[in-house]
Write an enzyme that holds these catalytic residues in place. Structure first.
Site, PDB file in Angstrom:
ATOM      1  CD  GLU A   1      -9.008   7.941  -2.183  1.00 24.38           C
ATOM      2  OE1 GLU A   1      -9.196   7.213  -3.170  1.00 24.38           O
ATOM      3  OE2 GLU A   1      -7.999   7.871  -1.449  1.00 24.38           O
TER       4      GLU A   1
ATOM      5  NE  ARG B   1      -7.501   8.376  -8.398  1.00 26.36           N
ATOM      6  CZ  ARG B   1      -6.731   7.331  -8.054  1.00 26.36           C
ATOM      7  NH1 ARG B   1      -7.105   6.520  -7.083  1.00 26.36           N
ATOM      8  NH2 ARG B   1      -5.569   7.122  -8.661  1.00 26.36           N
TER       9      ARG B   1
ATOM     10  CE  LYS C   1       3.593  -1.164   3.791  1.00 17.92           C
ATOM     11  NZ  LYS C   1       2.260  -0.557   3.560  1.00 17.92           N
TER      12      LYS C   1
HETATM   13  C1  LIG Z   1      -5.759   7.521  -4.290  1.00 20.00           C
HETATM   14  C2  LIG Z   1      -4.840   7.297  -3.115  1.00 20.00           C
HETATM   15  N1  LIG Z   1      -5.379   7.193  -1.879  1.00 20.00           N
HETATM   16  C3  LIG Z   1      -4.587   7.014  -0.807  1.00 20.00           C
HETATM   17  C4  LIG Z   1      -3.227   6.914  -0.953  1.00 20.00           C
HETATM   18  C5  LIG Z   1      -2.344   6.782   0.273  1.00 20.00           C
HETATM   19  N2  LIG Z   1      -1.570   5.517   0.245  1.00 20.00           N
HETATM   20  C6  LIG Z   1      -0.304   5.485  -0.094  1.00 20.00           C
HETATM   21  S1  LIG Z   1       0.338   3.944  -0.036  1.00 20.00           S
HETATM   22  C7  LIG Z   1      -1.150   3.304   0.469  1.00 20.00           C
HETATM   23  C8  LIG Z   1      -1.296   1.853   0.750  1.00 20.00           C
HETATM   24  C9  LIG Z   1      -0.892   1.066  -0.461  1.00 20.00           C
HETATM   25  O1  LIG Z   1      -1.012  -0.306  -0.140  1.00 20.00           O
HETATM   26  P1  LIG Z   1      -0.389  -1.347  -1.163  1.00 20.00           P
HETATM   27  O2  LIG Z   1      -0.803  -0.986  -2.544  1.00 20.00           O
HETATM   28  O3  LIG Z   1      -0.762  -2.669  -0.669  1.00 20.00           O
HETATM   29  O4  LIG Z   1       1.178  -1.107  -1.076  1.00 20.00           O
HETATM   30  P2  LIG Z   1       2.174  -1.495   0.132  1.00 20.00           P
HETATM   31  O5  LIG Z   1       2.389  -0.210   0.899  1.00 20.00           O
HETATM   32  O6  LIG Z   1       1.520  -2.563   0.924  1.00 20.00           O
HETATM   33  O7  LIG Z   1       3.431  -1.949  -0.553  1.00 20.00           O
HETATM   34  C10 LIG Z   1      -2.094   4.304   0.575  1.00 20.00           C
HETATM   35  C11 LIG Z   1      -3.495   4.104   1.039  1.00 20.00           C
HETATM   36  C12 LIG Z   1      -2.698   7.044  -2.254  1.00 20.00           C
HETATM   37  N3  LIG Z   1      -1.367   7.015  -2.481  1.00 20.00           N
HETATM   38  N4  LIG Z   1      -3.529   7.211  -3.301  1.00 20.00           N
END
Ligand SMILES: Cc1ncc(C[n+]2csc(CCOP(=O)(O)OP(=O)(O)O)c2C)c(N)n1
Ligand SMILES: CC(=O)[C@@H](O)[C@H](O)COP(=O)(O)O
Ligand SMILES: [Mg+2]
Length: 648
Positions: free
Chosen positions: A367, A395, A280
């Site tokens: 969630e 959610r 990342k």
């Molecule tokens: C249901 C939900 N909860 C929380 C989030 C907030 N959120 C956005 S990106 C993220 C992390 C995603 O991690 P990953 O899938 O590994 O993607 P990366 O950012 O590492 O590329 C979170 C928790 C969301 N978008 N949707």
């Protein structure tokens, strides 16, 4: 620049690997330049440059469907699919969206924003493809964080059962927003270091075969002993047992390896999971070293990495005020525990986690689990505080009802980002929590007018015997002094901010109280002097106050930064009607029955008519209405919203 030659994925097909590598470097520079000006999701997109190029090189979008889970990492996809010129408008009103949107491009196969939806959507598309006798590919690109979401596991389970031709690309960068958590993260870590397993396998086999006579037999027996050998030798067992053929891990920055593997999985007739390992923030040192901090950025100086001084006020954010208050309260009450669903930083719980590591729980992007974990904690005498964005609490709606409210358990929901969040658009506006929580028996809902009241509300909420939601907006508070002493706020009590002389009361919630005061200042010049009420409880309403106002012939204007349908205005109208008070003139201002797109919060408030001018107009309008005949219809209109008319 090669990037100038890229106006669609087809332009990648003719490029050599060397040219693709140069293009990757150019795209990284483009991302750093553009996002240093507009802000946006930074680390996630730097991490998927090669992966996106390889996907669009091997597959044929839009015929082949590529679904980006969460979608915050789809900027490179947008650059490649003909939208690079629009990046200066990223996440601005009428500009390029920060997430994939079907209405924005045929290459955006599915709209995302909330995590863990991609595999379900992809499976749906694969089923439809087969029912229609079509032959394209369907690819879900899901991060290791999103893979901790229950929906993702539900979809894997079903996909493995249906055995549809489906490709899941797991983008594993060891990060959610913060560091990824959970047993799944540990499992992926083992797979990442799997090269040692593979090396060990060869060494063991080699050794066994060197043992005279029995060695070869033992090696063959081991190979035949499917489960133990397969488990031991074959990585990705978890996915294999769910019906997916596991490939990887593959270096997600090695274009040659990626295209080879994608060409290979493309030929598989059954569900496959390709495990890609990326970094990342790749290509920008500060983001590589602090991928959590640079998950999303505001405008910054690319040389120094320093955020541009925005004109934002010196007041603390509501989130920080919450984060400090819960630590102070937890010092006094060991029953207080804090829960987040993968948003420790965003919800202000970092300090709590450092101070009380044993009383802090990051459950991953889960969630639903967070809500019922909180229910279990509350049923066992603890005082759980689940800090969650309004939009993400959606959610866990059944868990709120079924596990918490029916049992009337004392769970506190710290509902952050309540109201318009701005740049993240339709999928993230905190528009619906009042409507979806107000209908649930046993729930109490409050919203402070400023940060001092937020603290006292949190204290009050923790005294209540049942479920309660304290909701507050994204961004800066009002910069008011904070009471040192804690005190409880009488439940259901509204507060008169300004007495007023005209027979009209503006009943406002949260940041709309300040807007109502602005409107009153404008009205004063016209000799109109409304009462201003801080409707700090949406449930229960202040019925005594409403009764007095109605009985004394007051007209009402309700103002809320939430969906009108089911919000504060609805509650007031229902209450009046339920008490036979049909003659009270009421105007309700709030969010109309539309999804509010991305844009600056100020622009969006103007677009939906939540301005001091419109409040003032409503006050004059409802005064003119006077005592309306019984047959009057109370208005619930938002504005005649013509969204998306902003800059193209
Ligand atoms: C249901 C939900 N909860 C929380 C989030 C907030 N959120 C956005 S990106 C993220 C992390 C995603 O991690 P990953 O899938 O590994 O993607 P990366 O950012 O590492 O590329 C979170 C928790 C969301 N978008 N949707
Ligand atoms: C993609 C996603 O859902 C999060 O990154 C979200 O955009 C964070 O929002 P805030 O910037 O309000 O914390
Ligand atoms: Mg990740």
């Amino acid at each position: 620049m090669l990037l100038d030659r890229v106006n669609g994925p087809a332009d990648l097909k003719a490029m050599s690997l060397a040219e693709l590598r140069q293009l990757a470097a150019e795209i990284r520079r483009f991302l750093i330049e553009q996002l240093s000006v507009t802000g946006g999701h930074f680390g996630p997109n730097l991490g998927v440059v090669e992966l996106t190029l390889a996907l669009h090189r091997v597959f044929d979008s839009p015929r082949d469907k590529i679904i980006w889970d969460v979608g915050h990492q789809a900027y490179v996809h947008k650059i490649i699919t003909g939208r690079k010129e629009r990046f200066p408008t990223l996440r601005q009103f009428g500009g390029l969206a920060g997430f994939p949107k079907r209405s924005e491009s045929p290459h955006d196969a599915f709209g995302t924003g909330h995590a863990s939806t991609s595999i379900s959507a992809a499976l749906g598309m694969a089923v439809a493809r087969d029912l229609k006798g079509e032959s394209h590919h369907v690819v879900a690109v899901i991060g290791d964080g999103a893979m901790t979401g229950g929906m993702a596991l539900e979809a894997l389970n079903h996909a493995g059962h249906l055995r549809k031709r489906l490709i899941v690309v797991l983008n594993d960068n060891e990060m959610s927003i913060a560091e990824n958590v959970g047993a799944m993260a540990n499992y992926l870590a083992k797979l990442r270091t799997d090269r040692t397993y593979a090396k060990m396998k060869n060494e063991v086999e080699h050794l066994l075969k060197r043992i005279p006579s029995i060695g070869g037999k033992v090696a063959r027996t081991l190979e035949r002993a499917k489960d133990s050998v397969k488990y031991f030798w074959v990585p990705g067992m978890l996915f294999e047992e769910l019906g997916f053929t596991y490939f990887g891990p593959v270096d997600g920055h090695d274009l040659a390896a990626l295209t080879t593997m994608l060409d290979r999985v493309k030929e598989c007739p059954d569900p496959v999971l390709l495990h890609v390992v990326t970094q990342k923030g790749k290509g920008y040192g500060r983001a590589e070293r602090a991928p959590d901090k640079l998950h999303s950025v505001t405008p910054f100086n690319p040389e120094t990495g320093k955020a541009e001084k925005s004109s934002s006020s010196l007041a603390p954010s509501y989130t920080d005020v919450f984060g400090n208050a819960i630590v102070e309260l937890a010092e006094q009450d060991p029953r207080i525990v804090a829960i987040t669903a993968a948003m420790p930083g965003g919800t202000g719980l970092t300090k709590f986690a450092q101070r009380f590591p044993d009383r802090f729980f990051d459950v991953g992007i889960a969630e639903q689990h967070a809500a019922t974990l909180s229910a279990g904690l509350a049923a066992s005498g603890m005082r759980p505080v689940f800090a969650v964005y309004s939009t993400f609490l959606q959610r866990a709606y059944d868990q709120v009802i079924h596990d918490i409210c029916i049992q009337n358990l004392p769970v506190v929901f710290a509902v952050d980002r309540a109201g318009l969040v701005g740049a993240d658009g339709e999928t993230h506006q905190g528009a619906f929590d009042v409507a979806y929580l107000r209908t649930v028996p046993n729930m109490t809902i409050m919203m402070p007018k400023d940060e001092n009241e937020l603290r006292q509300m949190l204290y009050t909420a923790l005294q209540l015997p049942g479920p309660v939601a304290v909701r507050y907006p994204r961004g800066a508070a009002r910069g008011v002094p904070l009471d040192k002493e804690w005190h409880t706020i009488p439940i259901g009590s509204w507060e008169v901010i300004r007495q007023g002389l005209s027979p009209v009361a503006v009943v406002a919630m949260g940041p709309m109280v300040a807007l109502a005061e602005e409107a009153a200042d404008r009205l004063a010049e016209e000799g109109v002097d409304p009462m201003i009420i801080n409707a700090r409880f949406v449930k229960p309403l202040d019925g005594d106050f409403l009764l007095r106002l109605a009985g004394e012939g007051w007209a009402l204007v309700t103002v809320e930064e939430t969906a009108l349908a089911g919000g504060l205005g609805s509650a007031v109208l229902e209450w009046l009607a339920g008490h036979g008070l049909h003659g009270v003139p009421v105007r309700c201002l709030g969010l109309p029955d539309q999804f509010i797109p991305h844009g600056g919060r100020g622009e969006l408030l103007r677009a939906v008519g939540l301005t001091a001018e419109r409040v003032a107009d409503a006050v004059k309008d409802v005064l003119r209405a006077g005592r309306v005949p019984r047959a009057a219809v109370h208005t619930l209109e938002g504005s005649d919203l013509r969204l998306g008319q902003g800059r193209r």
